[in-house]
Write an enzyme that holds these catalytic residues in place. Structure first.
Site, PDB file in Angstrom:
ATOM      1  CG  ASN A 180      29.940  -1.149  62.235  1.00  0.00           C
ATOM      2  OD1 ASN A 180      30.654  -0.147  62.157  1.00  0.00           O
ATOM      3  ND2 ASN A 180      28.710  -1.175  61.791  1.00  0.00           N
ATOM      4  CG  HIS A 185      28.907   1.208  65.846  1.00  0.00           C
ATOM      5  ND1 HIS A 185      28.022   0.676  64.935  1.00  0.00           N
ATOM      6  CD2 HIS A 185      28.953   0.328  66.882  1.00  0.00           C
ATOM      7  CE1 HIS A 185      27.541  -0.458  65.397  1.00  0.00           C
ATOM      8  NE2 HIS A 185      28.097  -0.703  66.586  1.00  0.00           N
ATOM      9  CG  ASP A 189      28.819   5.907  61.747  1.00  0.00           C
ATOM     10  OD1 ASP A 189      28.181   4.870  61.443  1.00  0.00           O
ATOM     11  OD2 ASP A 189      28.611   6.568  62.779  1.00  0.00           O
ATOM     12  CD  GLU A 216      24.799  -3.494  56.667  1.00  0.00           C
ATOM     13  OE1 GLU A 216      24.075  -2.790  57.429  1.00  0.00           O
ATOM     14  OE2 GLU A 216      25.036  -4.702  56.853  1.00  0.00           O
TER      15      GLU A 216
END
Ligand code: MG
Length: 301
Positions: A180, A185, A189, A216
């Site tokens: 990340n 992000h 994702d 996660e």
């Protein structure tokens, strides 16, 4: 497309049962009961989406039937429409007070009955959609934590009743934060979506569940599954995710995205979920991380 809705018609007069069946069979699947006792039995066994309930019946009248339906956890959620020759406002009020969603006076006007039933079935459909949405993780579109909790409870009880093993694995993406931090992000994702999709494709027997547990972390619930088989499944999932070959240059574990998996298998006892299943899987996950990640560790018990 979902299965057609099911409506239970309860009436002591054969002619009425036939008339209502004729009227509704294009809209839904119709099941019948000719007295209150049959109605209670069919409602709890077949879980209809809607009940059309006559009031005047020998032995147990419709008002009694609805009270029993509303006092039973298995049937209280099923909407009831009274179809009754008692047509005074006080009868109607009593019916609605007892929890009916509607009250239709006999003799009824067939198109009106059909339209009211259609409207109530539409409400049922919308309520289900909302319930389902509330159980789905919006990012990955797999089950969310709430759904996991609900299913764990029911599978725990099912396995406890049959004395069968229940397996749980917790999956954690290795060095996800580093991913990340370096790629943003949105990219992170996308990893979570890919992993969710990969796992859902592998796990799919009735009762099995892949859920996003949070951040996660994912959980996979495998009812009626022995330790050995569950562990093999965990190895399979770990391998599939590694084989996605998603580059992760900032991971000290491997050049690609990998996961660590902790698992636990036990035979549930009693109706209440005990924390030892999750705690055991979580402790095993901790060991898997400590031993270098990208591996499966199963809790001894
Ligand atoms: Mg009657």
């Amino acid at each position: 497309m979902t299965a057609p809705h099911c409506v239970l018609v309860v009436d002591d007069e054969k002619q009425n049962r036939e008339l209502l069946t004729e009227l509704l069979h294009d809209e839904c699947r119709v099941i019948l009961a000719k007295n209150g006792f049959q109605a209670l039995e069919r409602a709890s066994e077949q879980q209809p989406d809607l009940i059309l309930l006559d009031v005047l019946m020998p032995d147990m009248n419709g008002f009694e039937v609805i009270q029993r339906l509303k006092n039973d956890d298995r049937t209280r959620h099923i909407p009831v429409i009274f179809v009754s020759a008692l047509d005074s406002p006080s009868d109607e009020e009593r019916g609605l007070d007892l929890g009916a969603v509607d009250y239709i006076a006999k003799p009824f006007h067939p198109p009106i009955v059909r339209k009211r039933v259609r409207n109530h079935l539409l409400s049922v459909h919308h309520r289900r959609l909302l319930e389902n949405l509330a159980m789905i993780d919006s990012l990955t579109e797999i089950a969310n934590r709430r759904r996991y909790d609900t299913q764990l409870e029911s599978e725990w009880r099912r396995c406890a009743r049959s004395g069968s093993p229940l397996s749980l694995m917790i999956i954690d993406v290795d060095h996800f934060k580093a991913y990340n931090d370096n790629f943003g992000h949105a990219a992170g994702d996308q990893i979570l979506r890919s992993i969710a999709l990969t796992m859902s494709g592998q796990v799919g027997r009735p009762g099995d569940l892949v859920a996003r547990y949070g951040g996660e972390e994912f959980a996979v619930l495998l009812p009626l599954t022995e330790r050995h088989a569950a562990r093999l499944m965990a190895e399979e999932l770990r391998g599939r995710i590694e084989d996605l070959h998603i580059p992760h240059p900032h991971s000290p574990v491997a050049p690609v995205v990998t996961v660590s998996i902790g698992g636990m298998t036990l035979v549930p006892k009693g109706g209440q979920v005990l924390p030892e299943l999750f705690d055991g899987a979580d402790a095993a996950l901790y060991v898997a991380k400590r031993e270098g990640r990208n591996r499966v560790v199963w809790q001894e018990n």
